[in-house]
Motif scaffolding. Sequence first.
Motif, PDB file in Angstrom:
ATOM      1  N   THR A 139      -6.228  -1.522  -6.288  1.00 13.36           N
ATOM      2  CA  THR A 139      -7.347  -0.670  -5.875  1.00 13.36           C
ATOM      3  C   THR A 139      -6.776   0.701  -5.514  1.00 13.36           C
ATOM      4  O   THR A 139      -5.623   0.817  -5.107  1.00 13.36           O
ATOM      5  CB  THR A 139      -8.102  -1.230  -4.644  1.00 13.36           C
ATOM      6  N   THR A 140      -7.576   1.742  -5.695  1.00 15.42           N
ATOM      7  CA  THR A 140      -7.082   3.082  -5.347  1.00 15.42           C
ATOM      8  C   THR A 140      -8.148   3.873  -4.603  1.00 15.42           C
ATOM      9  O   THR A 140      -9.342   3.623  -4.748  1.00 15.42           O
ATOM     10  CB  THR A 140      -6.720   3.912  -6.607  1.00 15.42           C
ATOM     11  N   SER A 141      -7.683   4.799  -3.809  1.00 14.46           N
ATOM     12  CA  SER A 141      -8.573   5.812  -3.235  1.00 14.46           C
ATOM     13  C   SER A 141      -7.962   7.152  -3.628  1.00 14.46           C
ATOM     14  O   SER A 141      -6.998   7.187  -4.406  1.00 14.46           O
ATOM     15  CB  SER A 141      -8.623   5.677  -1.715  1.00 14.46           C
ATOM     16  N   GLU A 142      -8.463   8.250  -3.082  1.00 17.25           N
ATOM     17  CA  GLU A 142      -7.908   9.555  -3.438  1.00 17.25           C
ATOM     18  C   GLU A 142      -6.430   9.668  -3.080  1.00 17.25           C
ATOM     19  O   GLU A 142      -5.670  10.297  -3.800  1.00 17.25           O
ATOM     20  CB  GLU A 142      -8.683  10.670  -2.717  1.00 17.25           C
ATOM     21  N   SER A 151     -11.955  -5.641  -4.741  1.00 17.10           N
ATOM     22  CA  SER A 151     -12.094  -5.051  -6.068  1.00 17.10           C
ATOM     23  C   SER A 151     -13.048  -5.861  -6.927  1.00 17.10           C
ATOM     24  O   SER A 151     -13.106  -7.086  -6.849  1.00 17.10           O
ATOM     25  CB  SER A 151     -10.717  -4.948  -6.731  1.00 17.10           C
ATOM     26  N   THR A 197       0.661   5.320   0.355  1.00 15.59           N
ATOM     27  CA  THR A 197      -0.224   6.429   0.709  1.00 15.59           C
ATOM     28  C   THR A 197       0.548   7.731   0.559  1.00 15.59           C
ATOM     29  O   THR A 197       1.700   7.830   1.008  1.00 15.59           O
ATOM     30  CB  THR A 197      -0.691   6.298   2.173  1.00 15.59           C
ATOM     31  N   GLN A 236       0.846  -1.188   0.000  1.00 17.10           N
ATOM     32  CA  GLN A 236       0.000   0.000   0.000  1.00 17.10           C
ATOM     33  C   GLN A 236       0.886   1.243   0.000  1.00 17.10           C
ATOM     34  O   GLN A 236       1.820   1.343   0.789  1.00 17.10           O
ATOM     35  CB  GLN A 236      -0.885  -0.008   1.246  1.00 17.10           C
ATOM     36  N   SER A 276      -4.411   6.863  -1.755  1.00 15.70           N
ATOM     37  CA  SER A 276      -3.600   5.655  -1.617  1.00 15.70           C
ATOM     38  C   SER A 276      -3.864   4.656  -2.734  1.00 15.70           C
ATOM     39  O   SER A 276      -4.932   4.669  -3.353  1.00 15.70           O
ATOM     40  CB  SER A 276      -3.845   4.996  -0.258  1.00 15.70           C
TER      41      SER A 276
END
Length: 436
Positions: free
Chosen positions: A337-340, A405, A308, A306, A342
Motif C-alpha cells: 500500500t502507498t500514500s504520498e 488494501s 517513509t 514501512q 510512505s
Amino acid sequence: MKFGGTSVADAAAFENVARIVAAQRNASPVVVVSAMSGVTDSLLAATTIASLEGTFRRHEAAARELLTHAKAEEFVEHVNNAAQRIAQLLEALSAEPTRKATQDSIVAFGETLSSALLAEVLNERGVAARQVDARRCIITNDDYTCAAPLMAETFSHSQQELRPFLETGVVPVLGGFIGATLSGATTTLGRGGSDYTAAIIGAALSASEIQIWTDVTGVLTADPRVVPEAQTIERLSYSEAAELAYFGAKVLHPKTIQPAIESSIPVRICNSRAPEERGTLVGPETETSPRTVKAIAHKSGVTTVQITSARMLGAYGFLRALFEVFEKHRTVVDVVTTSEVSVSLSLDDAERLPEIVQELEVLGTVRVEKGRAIVCVVGEGLRGTPGIAGKVFSTISDINVSLISQGASSINFTFAVEEARVNEAVRRLHEEFFSH
Ligand code: ASP
Ligand code: MG
C-alpha cells in the motif's frame, strides 16, 4: 483425472483410485498420477542405490497385494530394471555439467513406476487401461528440474498419443511431472508438477473437466484448524482461486491451471477419501455463485515494513529504487500500500531483512513489525457490493488493522493484524459472513 502422491500411497490407496476411475469410465477419462507419496523426496535425496531399498520394496509390496501372481512378478521385474538404471544414473550424478539432467532422469522413475502399476491395477479391475509414457506427450525446453512445456508441440503430441486410446475405450495412464526435450532427454516440470501435467493434457484434449483428486474436500471457506465449521466452497472463479492460492490453498497454484484457464476448462478439486462429495469447481467467472464473500483466508508469520520519506513527494523513480532492494535480495513482496510519502508492504520470508533494512534506510525512515498476519476476504461479488469494508471493520472493531488494501482485481480485501489476534479475527469474520 489427476491423483496426487497420497492418493497412491499404498495398495489400499491404489485400490481406491481404481474404484474412482471405474466409476467414471464412461466419460473417457485420462489419468495422470504422481509418484507414491514420499518417493520423489527419496529419489532426490538418494546417493546410493541401497538407500532406495525401502522405496522399491514399497512398490513391490503394493504390486503383490494388488495384482495376480504373474502380473506382480512382471511388475517386480520392472522395478528391478528401474533399480539397475537408477544405480547407473547415481554413479553419473557427480558429473557437474549434467547433474540436473541426470537428476531428472532419476526422479522420473517415481512417476513411471506409479503409472505402470496403476495401469495394471485398472486392467485387473476390469477397466481397460494402458500406461502412456508422459515423455511422448509433454515436450519441454531443456531447463532441467523446472522445464517449461513447449505448448504447440505438447498439444499435438498429446493428441496424437492419447486420442487413439480414447477412441477405443482404453484409459491412458500417464505419470505427471515428467516430460522430455525435443531430442528425447528426460525433464521434470518442478516440484508438484503433476497438477500442471493434468491441466496441460486436459487443455490439449479439450477435456470437459479437469479433476484434481487430493486428500481434502476442495477449498474451504476458512482454515478448518481455526474455524471448525468451515465449509467446502462449491464454486470459485479462476481469479478467486488465484487469490486464495497465496494463503495456502495450495491445492491449486495459479500457474498450474493456466492451461485450463486459457481454454476455459473447469477444474474440480475432489477428495479421494470422499469421492461422493462434489468438491470445489474452479471455473470461468460467469459461473460464480451469488454469495458475496467466498472465503476468509489468513496467513501468519508475516513481517510488515514501512518506508517513509518526504523525498517521495512528487519524485519519480522512488518506487523503482525501493523495489530494487527487494529484488537484489531475492525477497518476495506480497501486499503493498502507498500514500504520498510512505510505502508499506508485507513479506513472508524475512531472512534477508537486516540487509534489506540497511539499504532501505538510505531511502527513508524504516519501520519493521514482526509477528503480523494477513487476513484476506475473497469474493467475486466484492466488486459491486458496497459496505463490505464497513462490515469487516465493525466486526473486528477492537482489533488494530494496518496495510489495508483492495486488490487491483477488486475481488479481495486484505489487511494485516497482530498475529496473536488473527484466529479470533478470522472466526468472527467467518461467523459474520457465513453463519446466516
Ligand atoms: N512427484 C512430484 C513431486 O513430489 C510431482 C507431484 O507430486 O506433483 O513433486
Ligand atoms: Mg504432489
